[in-house]
Design a protein around this motif. Structure first.
Motif, PDB file in Angstrom:
ATOM      1  N   MET A 186       0.799  -1.223   0.000  1.00  0.00           N
ATOM      2  CA  MET A 186       0.000   0.000   0.000  1.00  0.00           C
ATOM      3  C   MET A 186       0.834   1.277   0.000  1.00  0.00           C
ATOM      4  N   ARG A 187       1.917   1.313   0.728  1.00  0.00           N
ATOM      5  CA  ARG A 187       2.728   2.536   0.706  1.00  0.00           C
ATOM      6  C   ARG A 187       3.239   2.801  -0.708  1.00  0.00           C
ATOM      7  N   ALA A 188       3.758   1.782  -1.359  1.00  0.00           N
ATOM      8  CA  ALA A 188       4.265   1.947  -2.724  1.00  0.00           C
ATOM      9  C   ALA A 188       3.151   2.362  -3.681  1.00  0.00           C
ATOM     10  N   ARG A 189       1.962   1.811  -3.501  1.00  0.00           N
ATOM     11  CA  ARG A 189       0.843   2.145  -4.387  1.00  0.00           C
ATOM     12  C   ARG A 189       0.382   3.591  -4.204  1.00  0.00           C
ATOM     13  N   HIS A 190       0.662   4.166  -3.031  1.00  0.00           N
ATOM     14  CA  HIS A 190       0.245   5.538  -2.765  1.00  0.00           C
ATOM     15  C   HIS A 190       1.344   6.570  -3.050  1.00  0.00           C
ATOM     16  N   ALA A 202      -7.472  13.955   7.127  1.00  0.00           N
ATOM     17  CA  ALA A 202      -8.744  14.140   6.421  1.00  0.00           C
ATOM     18  C   ALA A 202      -9.335  12.786   6.033  1.00  0.00           C
ATOM     19  N   TRP A 203      -8.491  11.870   5.571  1.00  0.00           N
ATOM     20  CA  TRP A 203      -8.933  10.521   5.199  1.00  0.00           C
ATOM     21  C   TRP A 203      -9.532   9.818   6.417  1.00  0.00           C
ATOM     22  N   LEU A 228      -6.626   1.723  11.389  1.00  0.00           N
ATOM     23  CA  LEU A 228      -6.320   2.442  10.146  1.00  0.00           C
ATOM     24  C   LEU A 228      -5.345   3.601  10.331  1.00  0.00           C
ATOM     25  N   SER A 229      -5.195   4.093  11.544  1.00  0.00           N
ATOM     26  CA  SER A 229      -4.364   5.280  11.783  1.00  0.00           C
ATOM     27  C   SER A 229      -2.902   5.051  11.445  1.00  0.00           C
ATOM     28  N   GLY A 230      -2.360   3.917  11.838  1.00  0.00           N
ATOM     29  CA  GLY A 230      -0.951   3.635  11.538  1.00  0.00           C
ATOM     30  C   GLY A 230      -0.674   3.658  10.046  1.00  0.00           C
ATOM     31  N   PRO A 231      -1.420   2.862   9.265  1.00  0.00           N
ATOM     32  CA  PRO A 231      -1.199   2.892   7.818  1.00  0.00           C
ATOM     33  C   PRO A 231      -1.445   4.265   7.203  1.00  0.00           C
ATOM     34  N   HIS A 252      -0.965   7.191   8.364  1.00  0.00           N
ATOM     35  CA  HIS A 252       0.189   8.063   8.589  1.00  0.00           C
ATOM     36  C   HIS A 252       1.463   7.498   7.963  1.00  0.00           C
ATOM     37  N   HIS A 253       1.513   6.195   7.782  1.00  0.00           N
ATOM     38  CA  HIS A 253       2.660   5.570   7.118  1.00  0.00           C
ATOM     39  C   HIS A 253       2.721   5.970   5.637  1.00  0.00           C
ATOM     40  N   PHE A 254       1.571   6.277   5.047  1.00  0.00           N
ATOM     41  CA  PHE A 254       1.519   6.658   3.633  1.00  0.00           C
ATOM     42  C   PHE A 254       1.975   8.089   3.389  1.00  0.00           C
ATOM     43  N   VAL A 255       2.115   8.875   4.445  1.00  0.00           N
ATOM     44  CA  VAL A 255       2.550  10.270   4.280  1.00  0.00           C
ATOM     45  C   VAL A 255       3.907  10.267   3.576  1.00  0.00           C
ATOM     46  N   ASN A 256       3.983  11.026   2.488  1.00  0.00           N
ATOM     47  CA  ASN A 256       5.222  11.059   1.707  1.00  0.00           C
ATOM     48  C   ASN A 256       5.691  12.477   1.404  1.00  0.00           C
TER      49      ASN A 256
END
Length: 131
Positions: A73-77, A89-90, A115-118, A120-124
Motif C-alpha cells: 500500500m505505501r508503494a501504491r500511494h 482528512a482521510w 487504520l491510523s498507523g497505515p 500516517h505511514h503513507f505520508v510522503n
C-alpha cells in the motif's frame, strides 16, 4: 481479534457491513477539498479495491492479495502527494462513515485505531503547497 471476541471484519458485519462503510466513505472523500482531487471521476473501481483490501486488512478473506498480489500500500500511494493533513482528512472521512453506519463507539474506535498507523505511514510529503 479485538474486545468483541472476533475479527473487526466479522464485528462490522462481514462483506455487507464493510460495503456499507465503503459506500458511505467515498462520497465524503470525493467531496473533501484535500482528498477529492486525488481520486478519479469514476470512483467505482477504487471502491471495489478498497472493499477488497479492507476485507483482508480487517481479518476477512484475502480478496485483495488473491486479485492483485501483495498489497504494498505505501508503494501504491507514492505517486500521490500524501500530507499529514490528507492522512487526517482521510481518517476523518472514515470516522464519519463509521458513525453514519451506527457502529458501536468501541468498534468505531478499533477501526480508526487500526487504520491510523497505515494512514500516517503513507505520508510522503509535508509540503502543504501540494494540497
Amino acid at each position: 481479534m479485538n474486545n468483541y471476541g472476533t475479527t473487526i471484519y466479522e464485528a462490522i458485519g462481514g462483506s455487507e457491513g464493510l460495503r456499507k462503510i465503503v459506500e458511505a466513505f467515498y462520497p465524503k472523500v470525493k467531496a473533501h477539498p484535500l482528498l477529492g482531487p486525488l481520486f478519479p471521476e469514476d470512483i467505482d473501481p477504487v471502491m471495489e479495491r478498497q472493499h477488497m483490501f479492507l476485507t483482508q486488512f480487517f481479518g476477512g478473506p484475502s480478496l485483495y492479495s488473491d486479485a492483485f498480489g501483495h498489497p504494498m500500500m505505501r508503494a501504491r500511494h507514492l505517486p500521490f502527494p500524501i500530507t499529514p493533513a490528507r492522512a487526517e482528512a482521510w481518517l476523518d472521512c472514515m470516522r464519519r462513515a463509521l458513525a453514519e453506519n451506527e457502529l458501536p463507539m468501541g468498534l468505531q474506535q478499533a477501526v480508526i485505531e487500526r487504520l491510523s498507523g497505515p494512514a500516517h505511514h503513507f505520508v510522503n510529503t509535508t509540503d502543504e503547497r501540494e494540497t
